[in-house]
Design a protein around this motif. Structure first.
Motif, PDB file in Angstrom:
ATOM      1  N   SER A  73       0.883  -1.205   0.182  1.00  0.00           N
ATOM      2  CA  SER A  73       0.244  -0.092  -0.296  1.00  0.00           C
ATOM      3  C   SER A  73       0.709   1.413  -0.012  1.00  0.00           C
ATOM      4  O   SER A  73       0.194   2.379   0.388  1.00  0.00           O
ATOM      5  CB  SER A  73      -1.198   0.020   0.796  1.00  0.00           C
ATOM      6  OG  SER A  73      -2.051  -1.075   1.008  1.00  0.00           O
TER       7      SER A  73
ATOM      8  N   LYS B 176      -0.108   4.728  -1.650  1.00  0.00           N
ATOM      9  CA  LYS B 176      -2.106   5.188  -1.470  1.00  0.00           C
ATOM     10  C   LYS B 176      -2.324   5.945   0.054  1.00  0.00           C
ATOM     11  O   LYS B 176      -1.411   5.502   0.858  1.00  0.00           O
ATOM     12  CB  LYS B 176      -2.403   3.785  -1.313  1.00  0.00           C
ATOM     13  CG  LYS B 176      -2.273   3.074  -2.813  1.00  0.00           C
ATOM     14  CD  LYS B 176      -3.112   1.140  -2.482  1.00  0.00           C
ATOM     15  CE  LYS B 176      -2.698   0.988  -3.762  1.00  0.00           C
ATOM     16  NZ  LYS B 176      -3.326   0.200  -3.814  1.00  0.00           N
TER      17      LYS B 176
ATOM     18  N   TYR C  37      -4.158   8.755   1.907  1.00  0.00           N
ATOM     19  CA  TYR C  37      -5.628   9.019   1.486  1.00  0.00           C
ATOM     20  C   TYR C  37      -5.954  10.700   2.069  1.00  0.00           C
ATOM     21  O   TYR C  37      -5.596  10.778   2.685  1.00  0.00           O
ATOM     22  CB  TYR C  37      -6.563   8.829   2.632  1.00  0.00           C
ATOM     23  CG  TYR C  37      -6.766   6.709   2.151  1.00  0.00           C
ATOM     24  CD1 TYR C  37      -8.551   6.603   1.383  1.00  0.00           C
ATOM     25  CD2 TYR C  37      -6.044   6.014   1.989  1.00  0.00           C
ATOM     26  CE1 TYR C  37      -8.438   5.057   0.998  1.00  0.00           C
ATOM     27  CE2 TYR C  37      -6.317   4.547   1.467  1.00  0.00           C
ATOM     28  CZ  TYR C  37      -7.722   4.448   0.891  1.00  0.00           C
ATOM     29  OH  TYR C  37      -7.996   3.413   0.101  1.00  0.00           O
TER      30      TYR C  37
ATOM     31  N   ILE D 212      -6.370   9.694  -2.436  1.00  0.00           N
ATOM     32  CA  ILE D 212      -7.012   8.947  -3.029  1.00  0.00           C
ATOM     33  C   ILE D 212      -8.092   9.390  -1.612  1.00  0.00           C
ATOM     34  O   ILE D 212      -7.884   9.612  -0.220  1.00  0.00           O
ATOM     35  CB  ILE D 212      -6.932   7.048  -2.381  1.00  0.00           C
ATOM     36  CG1 ILE D 212      -6.305   6.773  -3.185  1.00  0.00           C
ATOM     37  CG2 ILE D 212      -8.143   6.777  -2.393  1.00  0.00           C
ATOM     38  CD1 ILE D 212      -5.666   4.966  -2.493  1.00  0.00           C
TER      39      ILE D 212
ATOM     40  N   ASN E 143      -2.770  -0.685 -12.429  1.00  0.00           N
ATOM     41  CA  ASN E 143      -3.260  -0.702 -10.461  1.00  0.00           C
ATOM     42  C   ASN E 143      -4.521  -0.151 -10.304  1.00  0.00           C
ATOM     43  O   ASN E 143      -5.363  -0.729  -9.353  1.00  0.00           O
ATOM     44  CB  ASN E 143      -2.517   0.869 -10.184  1.00  0.00           C
ATOM     45  CG  ASN E 143      -1.085   0.130  -9.594  1.00  0.00           C
ATOM     46  OD1 ASN E 143      -0.579  -0.580  -8.609  1.00  0.00           O
ATOM     47  ND2 ASN E 143      -0.044   0.935 -10.360  1.00  0.00           N
ATOM     48  N   LYS E 144      -5.183   0.892 -11.471  1.00  0.00           N
ATOM     49  CA  LYS E 144      -6.872   0.809 -11.029  1.00  0.00           C
ATOM     50  C   LYS E 144      -7.694   0.148 -11.649  1.00  0.00           C
ATOM     51  O   LYS E 144      -8.846  -0.284 -12.042  1.00  0.00           O
ATOM     52  CB  LYS E 144      -7.110   2.493 -11.052  1.00  0.00           C
ATOM     53  CG  LYS E 144      -6.931   3.056 -10.172  1.00  0.00           C
ATOM     54  CD  LYS E 144      -6.692   4.414 -10.229  1.00  0.00           C
ATOM     55  CE  LYS E 144      -8.332   4.647  -9.957  1.00  0.00           C
ATOM     56  NZ  LYS E 144      -9.177   6.039 -10.340  1.00  0.00           N
TER      57      LYS E 144
END
Length: 660
Positions: free
Chosen positions: A38, A41, A43, A121, A201-202
């Motif tokens: 992770s 990534k 948030y 994100i 990745n998405k």
């Protein structure tokens, strides 16, 4: 190597032990480790702590600490992240550089960790992330930067597009790369890397990619599809000429007092001499703010300074683009030094050196010839930036100490230290068997045996040395950098011996009275040695730390030096980062200080002189009728070991054997 105490966050138990990235996130006011899968990534509703450790072949490790604040992160999480950054710095020996990273305004250094890009994100981090189902959300990103890419999400509207940048439109089935006509080739190439990253990745690698050139809007189905998502084609307006920027505000230097108040120290023109080693300062450069922390400042003072700076940025309404960089004395960046006139390239002369030169000049003026005596060479003879492993000996068993405990030894135990360092074309290995002054014979014998076995398993030719507590060579301290020696022990042999003799177990307990003598030559060679907690243990030539259940005192001997005072502050943090000691100078002690030590008594008050060390002599050993004697000749290894063992059993000093 980390210096973690029980009061410090358990998340830092192994921090900085290995090269590379370590990331934590604030979740429910606690630090939670982020798995490597992770990394990258982040948030928008969370605050993160990022540690990057670099282990060069030569020299000590380099640590950079970043705390990243999402645009929607709570204020309480942001404050906690900044405090944890300081706490981590203390655990690493106060030798890191710290950066405050704001979402969308991250430094190039920070972005370089997450190639090809970092895409925040929406939402809040949780250690138990679940899958999110529902309609795929369309996102529009802008990509800027030639070396590292700043990826920022912008509103999904035609007005977000311009001719200067590169944009990525992320839809459920296709990725569109729109290149402004004024964007650079490097930006387009970097943006293409971001497109591939998003695809893998998405979208799991299952989506189409289309490139759209600014100004070309006919003859291509992808172009028509792209503009239809914006409601049809319309010209993109040209950029307005930039507004001429106003004159840059003056640079300001502030001293931060213990209450967190900013006191202005100067404007525009600064010198190195303005920075005092026991204070914290803020250099306000408008778009960038530096916080300088002196070596003799305590962790509590640094925390106060950090809160004061955070409040200053908020209360002054500074732009979100303002960068905060935290620097410790001796680790100043080139940019920071450039704001100070005549920043010295070498270490400044000490006062005694300046005085020595003046005295020499006076004697020379009067016609006397002056020659300076050479100072003792304290430089280590080997590279002291290698890797260390330490085992505690418990009879036939060996226990590998964690990174946080390998510089904390007990007088009742024996240890094996394995040190690997770069040599001439290959790694070299050095083994120490450290014998505690209160250790039992069983552990002493086992330590020698274990060390020999470990040395035999090394392919190269390792060097072995047996050293005793209190008689360690300077090189041993230079390798460990910092060392705490506690009273008592943890091995079963020591415990059994104490029980059989009916003796009181004096093993160190953080809740009981303890007295530590501070010694060493510099910050890379410092020790705290626990001594009997009585007045007679004091000595005017040293500084001490007195630990009591309700209070902590630092005692400064009248004959101690400024170097000792610097070590004293650092070792207080090493033992416990939450201690708030009361400084006591010799001759001005309060009554309660002597009460803790069981009453005032006489102690050495003269300057301690280093004992005379005999010149080394080279002997050979010969066994004659079972009786060893040292002669000029040769000796077998077996005969020497027999002779050595007899000396150990008699409690005599060991003789080191070197074989050709």
């Amino acid at each position: 190597m980390p210096i973690v105490t029980k009061e410090m966050d358990s998340a830092f138990q192994t921090a900085g032990a290995n090269p590379g990235l370590e990331i934590w996130c604030i979740e429910n006011q606690q630090l939670v480790s982020v798995s490597k899968s992770s990394h990258g990534k982040f948030y928008t509703g969370s605050a993160y702590l990022v540690l990057n450790a670099v282990f060069p072949k030569i020299g000590p490790p380099h640590y950079d600490i970043h705390y990243w604040l999402g645009s929607e992160a709570k204020k309480v999480d942001s404050i906690l992240a900044s405090e944890k950054a300081l706490e981590l710095d203390a655990a690493l020996g106060s030798c890191s550089v710290q950066y405050r990273e704001i979402q969308g305004q991250e430094s190039q250094k920070f972005l370089s960790y997450f190639r090809p890009c970092l895409i925040p994100i929406e939402g809040v981090f949780t250690s138990k992330q679940g899958s999110l189902n529902g309609e795929y959300q369309v996102h529009l990103y802008t990509c800027k930067g030639d070396y590292v890419v700043h990826v920022k999400e912008v509103p999904f509207m035609r007005t977000s597009l311009n001719h200067e940048d590169v944009f990525i439109l992320d839809t459920a089935l296709k990725l569109f790369l729109f290149s402004g006509c004024n964007s650079t080739i490097q930006e387009r190439a970097k943006a293409l890397e971001v497109v591939q990253y998003i695809k893998e990745n998405k979208h799991g690698g299952k989506c189409e990619v289309a490139t759209i050139e600014d100004g070309k809007f006919v003859g291509d189905s992808d172009v028509g599809e792209f503009w239809s998502l914006f409601g049809g084609y319309a010209p993109i307006p040209r950029e307005q000429p930039p507004v001429q920027e106003s004159e840059a505000p003056p640079l300001k230097l502030f001293w931060i007092n213990l209450q967190g108040k900013l006191c202005e120290s100067g404007t525009n023109v600064f010198s190195k001499e303005m920075l005092e080693t026991d204070k914290c300062y803020m250099l306000d450069c408008d778009s960038e703010i530096f916080v300088w922390m002196g070596r003799q400042t305590l962790l509590t003072e640094r925390r106060t300074a950090t809160r004061a700076i955070e409040d200053f940025v908020r209360n002054e309404g500074r732009s979100s683009k303002t960068h905060l960089t935290f620097l410790s004395e001796g680790l100043e960046s080139t940019i920071f030094r450039s704001y100070f006139t005549n920043w010295p390239k070498t270490v400044e002369l000490r006062l005694y050196e300046e005085g020595k030169e003046k005295v020499a000049a006076i004697f020379k003026h009067q016609g006397y010839e002056v020659k300076e005596l050479p100072e003792e060479d304290n430089e280590p003879s080997i590279d002291c930036s290698g890797t260390i492993k330490v085992w505690r000996v418990d009879g036939d068993e060996l226990s590998l100490l964690s990174v946080t405990e390998l510089t904390k030894l007990y007088s009742g135990d024996c240890y094996i230290v394995q040190y690997t360092f770069p040599g001439n074309g290959r790694d070299e290995t050095l083994f120490y068997a450290w014998i505690g002054s209160k250790s039992v014979m069983e552990d002493k014998t086992a330590a020698i045996s274990h060390m020999s076995t470990m040395a035999d398993s090394i392919r190269t030719n390792p060097v072995m040395a047996q050293i005793h507590e209190g008689k360690e060579p300077a090189q041993f301290f230079s390798i460990l950098h910092r060392l705490v020696v506690f009273k008592g022990g943890n091995s079963s042999g020591y415990r059994n011996f104490i029980e059989e003799k009916g003796m009181v177990d004096d093993t160190y307990n953080e809740n009981l009275v303890a007295l530590f003598r501070v010694q060493g030559t510099n910050l890379d060679n410092m020790q705290a040695i626990q001594v009997d907690q009585v007045s007679t243990s004091l000595n005017s030539s040293y500084c001490y730390i007195l630990q009591n259940e309700g209070s902590i005192y630092t005692w400064i001997g009248s004959l101690s030096s400024a170097r000792d005072h610097n070590l004293l502050d650092r070792l207080v943090e090493l033992l416990n980062t939450k201690w708030l000691p009361v400084s006591v100078r010799e001759g001005n002690e309060p009554d309660v200080f002597w009460e803790v030590l069981g009453g005032k008594a006489e102690y050495p008050k003269g300057k301690e002189i280093q004992g005379f060390i005999d010149d080394p002599h080279l002997f050979a050993l010969k066994i004659t009728k079972g009786k060893p004697c040292l002669i000029d000749g040769y000796v077998s290894h077996a005969d020497f070991l027999e002779f050595q063992l007899r000396r150990r059993l008699q409690g005599e000093r060991d003789i080191q054997l070197y074989t050709g």
